[in-house]
Design an enzyme around this catalytic site. Structure first.
Site, PDB file in Angstrom:
ATOM      1  N   ASP A 104      23.069  -3.895  18.764  1.00 40.60           N
ATOM      2  CA  ASP A 104      22.633  -3.438  17.102  1.00 40.60           C
ATOM      3  C   ASP A 104      22.169  -1.713  17.511  1.00 40.60           C
ATOM      4  O   ASP A 104      21.544  -1.969  18.164  1.00 40.60           O
ATOM      5  CB  ASP A 104      22.581  -4.828  16.059  1.00 40.60           C
ATOM      6  CG  ASP A 104      22.561  -4.480  15.539  1.00 40.60           C
ATOM      7  OD1 ASP A 104      23.125  -3.304  14.378  1.00 40.60           O
ATOM      8  OD2 ASP A 104      23.129  -5.248  14.487  1.00 40.60           O
ATOM      9  N   ASP A 206      23.169   0.001  12.358  1.00 41.82           N
ATOM     10  CA  ASP A 206      22.888  -0.606  10.649  1.00 41.82           C
ATOM     11  C   ASP A 206      22.927   0.342   9.420  1.00 41.82           C
ATOM     12  O   ASP A 206      22.576   1.333   9.938  1.00 41.82           O
ATOM     13  CB  ASP A 206      21.743  -1.267  11.364  1.00 41.82           C
ATOM     14  CG  ASP A 206      21.179  -2.035  10.211  1.00 41.82           C
ATOM     15  OD1 ASP A 206      21.812  -2.913  10.051  1.00 41.82           O
ATOM     16  OD2 ASP A 206      19.934  -1.727   9.357  1.00 41.82           O
ATOM     17  N   GLU A 272      27.551  -0.132   9.498  1.00 48.36           N
ATOM     18  CA  GLU A 272      27.337  -0.623   8.382  1.00 48.36           C
ATOM     19  C   GLU A 272      27.684   0.701   7.542  1.00 48.36           C
ATOM     20  O   GLU A 272      26.744   1.118   6.904  1.00 48.36           O
ATOM     21  CB  GLU A 272      26.343  -1.649   8.457  1.00 48.36           C
ATOM     22  CG  GLU A 272      26.110  -2.655   7.419  1.00 48.36           C
ATOM     23  CD  GLU A 272      25.032  -3.007   7.021  1.00 48.36           C
ATOM     24  OE1 GLU A 272      25.248  -4.681   6.905  1.00 48.36           O
ATOM     25  OE2 GLU A 272      24.172  -2.163   7.660  1.00 48.36           O
ATOM     26  N   HIS A 335      26.517 -11.879   9.772  1.00 43.82           N
ATOM     27  CA  HIS A 335      24.866 -12.139   9.432  1.00 43.82           C
ATOM     28  C   HIS A 335      24.140 -12.533   7.631  1.00 43.82           C
ATOM     29  O   HIS A 335      23.253 -12.924   7.632  1.00 43.82           O
ATOM     30  CB  HIS A 335      23.926 -11.666  10.288  1.00 43.82           C
ATOM     31  CG  HIS A 335      23.236 -10.834  10.392  1.00 43.82           C
ATOM     32  ND1 HIS A 335      24.658 -10.002  10.882  1.00 43.82           N
ATOM     33  CD2 HIS A 335      22.435 -10.185  10.049  1.00 43.82           C
ATOM     34  CE1 HIS A 335      24.713  -8.225  10.211  1.00 43.82           C
ATOM     35  NE2 HIS A 335      22.357  -8.165  10.269  1.00 43.82           N
ATOM     36  N   ASP A 336      25.341 -11.376   6.936  1.00 43.87           N
ATOM     37  CA  ASP A 336      23.985 -11.108   6.148  1.00 43.87           C
ATOM     38  C   ASP A 336      25.032 -12.027   5.038  1.00 43.87           C
ATOM     39  O   ASP A 336      24.412 -12.627   3.588  1.00 43.87           O
ATOM     40  CB  ASP A 336      24.789 -10.119   4.926  1.00 43.87           C
ATOM     41  CG  ASP A 336      23.599  -9.086   6.765  1.00 43.87           C
ATOM     42  OD1 ASP A 336      22.334  -9.962   6.842  1.00 43.87           O
ATOM     43  OD2 ASP A 336      24.133  -7.920   6.845  1.00 43.87           O
TER      44      ASP A 336
HETATM   45  C1  GLC Z   1      22.074  -4.874   7.435  1.00 41.63           C
HETATM   46  C2  GLC Z   1      21.976  -5.733   8.126  1.00 41.63           C
HETATM   47  C3  GLC Z   1      20.528  -7.297   7.762  1.00 41.63           C
HETATM   48  C4  GLC Z   1      18.977  -6.452   7.847  1.00 41.63           C
HETATM   49  C5  GLC Z   1      19.514  -5.221   7.064  1.00 41.63           C
HETATM   50  C6  GLC Z   1      18.300  -3.717   7.333  1.00 41.63           C
HETATM   51  O1  GLC Z   1      22.583  -4.755   6.047  1.00 41.63           O
HETATM   52  O2  GLC Z   1      23.362  -6.404   8.440  1.00 41.63           O
HETATM   53  O3  GLC Z   1      20.405  -8.416   7.929  1.00 41.63           O
HETATM   54  O4  GLC Z   1      18.586  -7.294   6.960  1.00 41.63           O
HETATM   55  O5  GLC Z   1      20.645  -3.799   7.033  1.00 41.63           O
HETATM   56  O6  GLC Z   1      18.440  -3.673   8.348  1.00 41.63           O
END
Ligand code: GLC
Length: 536
Positions: A104, A206, A272, A335-336
């Protein structure tokens, strides 16, 4: 079919390191735990899952205000998870088994405990004064604009020393970096190099579309049609995001990042992003020179209920939108998000597994979904996720971050002490050891699907074409490569449905794992059953 890269042919498995395997006895998973479970992921035989790459959520030093997405040192390992030597061993051991490592990369923000931010906030004229996004207040002292934090409240925090506000798209402890400053870009590119030199095979980036904001940061318009249940402080969720992300000039940065990755050969950049299809495809780059895989969350975001026609629309749209030089990808959980088995139901999750692993494009699996782990049972006082806490909503991302369930021992074989989040209540029966022995378990379904996909050119690399059937609750499609054709039919509904493949074929796999292989020109699908048929 042209030669495919490993990240096109392969299947990615996401590990949330805090929750996979604890070996240090502190209730939190670690990198040594991942090493010890590599054989489960892929030992080269069909008794293992057979994944080709793992993506590790952050393991860097961090005060853990957002469980590692608040990084205080990009080039190290948090002592909770191990150290750089353990990471190097992980790379070595994974590579020995042919498993690639994707890590990540959190470029949008650091932790407020990162030395860069400590320096930046120390005065208005220090060397890193402009490394973050600082603005003067409005004449009345209020924040510079109306932007909100994804986690609730305004996105601006007042700093007494500088007498200015800093911008944080997420929690207060996650100040956004100023990517318009060339020094920041250079420093963050060095982070990529640091890990590439250590042998990583790629990055999951991210919130990559957020790193560049409109330089003037104008107020954003308010949406007129918002969910009435949105909490009062959900400013971010009430706005149109036209200035705080997805700016055209982010693409220049992505092109430079891609050029850097390309220097290291066969690497992958996954980003993402949550944008509409026409905006999303731009992240492949006009010449295929940006992300290899802009994450496609449509089977999560656009499939609120388990509906065959909607699933087909999503896949048709995505498959049609990806440019010829691009490669699709699909994902059902991370994980979200609430667990797939809870979103759609336990039986539906089996059909969903077949869908994910038979589409055209790289699938990403989320640890534990191969067991059908449901949402964890998190009591209000057990909540630790800042999202759930700050937004004051019922949902907490803790539900999808519960420990991996390896066996029926007190903490599911995850740890020998009480884990940081409780294991799900059904772990005594839903665990790797139990499902390993049960020939028809979810785990064995995943293994069969993964290994079948590996050997099937139409599935890992062929074309996709939806096939009409008389039933609205059946989603069927053809996958084809080099003259080999595969027909997949998935019954999304709770009634029996008879479907006919376009020609006679050999039924090779059912989600129920109880059918004998055999030639057929008609198949009666039971509720939620999916089948794979090799056409003659
Ligand atoms: C992304 C991650 C999430 C995190 C956010 C801030 O959306 O997947 O888990 O809280 O970014 O870094």
């Amino acid at each position: 079919m042209s030669k495919l890269a490993w990240w096109q042919r392969g299947v990615v498995y996401q590990i949330y390191p805090r929750s996979f395997q604890d070996t240090s006895g502190n209730g939190v998973g670690d990198l040594q735990g991942v090493i010890e479970r590599l054989a489960y992921l892929n030992d080269g035989t069909e008794r293992s899952l057979g994944v080709d790459a793992i993506w590790l959520s952050p393991f860097y030093p961090s005060p853990m205000k957002d469980f590692g997405y608040d990084v205080s040192d990009y080039c190290n390992v948090h002592p909770l998870f191990g150290d750089l030597a353990t990471f190097d061993r992980l790379i070595e051991e994974a590579h020995k088994r042919g498993i690639r490592i994707i890590i990540d990369y959190v470029p949008n923000h650091t932790s407020d405990e990162h030395p860069w931010f400590i320096e930046s906030r120390s005065s208005r004229d220090n060397p890193k004064a402009d490394w973050y996004i600082w603005r003067d207040p409005k004449p009345d002292g209020s924040p510079p604009n109306n932007w909100g934090s994804v986690f609730g409240g305004p996105a601006w925090e007042w700093d007494e020393t500088r007498q200015q506000y800093y911008f944080h798209q997420f929690v207060v402890g996650q100040p956004d970096l100023n990517w318009r400053n060339p020094e920041v870009k250079a420093a963050m590119f060095d982070v990529l190099r640091f890990w590439l030199e250590r042998g990583v095979d790629g990055f999951r980036m991210d919130v990559i579309g957020m790193i560049i904001k409109h330089p003037d940061m104008p107020d954003q318009p308010w949406l007129t049609d918002v969910d009435p249940n949105l909490p009062e402080n959900a400013i971010y969720w009430r706005q149109e995001h036209i200035y705080d992300q997805d700016q055209d000039d982010v693409h220049q940065v992505l092109r430079e990042m891609r050029a850097l990755l390309d220097e290291y050969g066969d690497t992958v950049g996954i980003g993402e992003l949550f944008y509409s299809l026409p905006r999303w495809v731009k992240y492949y780059g006009e010449q295929g020179d940006e992300l290899h895989l802009p994450f496609n969350f449509r089977l999560i975001d656009h499939l609120p209920v388990w509906d065959a026609q909607q699933a087909r629309r999503i896949v048709d749209d995505v498959d049609g939108a990806v440019p010829p030089f691009g490669w699709p990808n699909y994902v059902l959980g991370n994980h979200d998000q609430p667990r797939v088995a809870s979103r759609f139901g336990a039986e539906q999750a089996r059909t969903a597994a077949m869908l994910l692993l038979t589409l055209r494009g790289t699938p990403t699996l989320y640890y534990g979904d191969e067991l059908g782990i449901p949402n964890g049972d998190i009591k209000p006082e057990q909540k630790v996720d800042p999202w759930g806490i700050q937004m004051g909503v019922k949902y907490t991302r803790d539900v999808c971050r519960t420990p991996m369930q390896w066996d029926d021992s007190p903490y599911a074989g995850f740890s020998n002490v009480e884990p940081w989040l409780p294991v799900t209540p059904d772990y005594r029966t839903r665990n790797v050891a139990a499902q390993d022995k049960d020939e028809r378990s979810m785990l064995n379904l995943y293994r069969r699907l993964l290994w079948y996909r590996k050997g099937s050119a139409p599935l890992y690399g062929g074309s996709y074409q939806a096939v009409d059937t008389p039933h609205a609750d059946v989603f069927a499609y053809l996958r084809e490569a080099d003259g080999e054709r595969i027909f997949v039919a998935l019954n999304f509904g709770d009634e029996e449905r008879t479907v006919s493949p376009p020609s006679r074929g050999q039924l090779v796999l059912s989600t129920a794992l109880d059918r004998a292989q055999g030639v057929t020109n008609e198949v009666k699908l039971r509720p939620y059953e999916g089948v794979i048929i090799e056409l003659g």
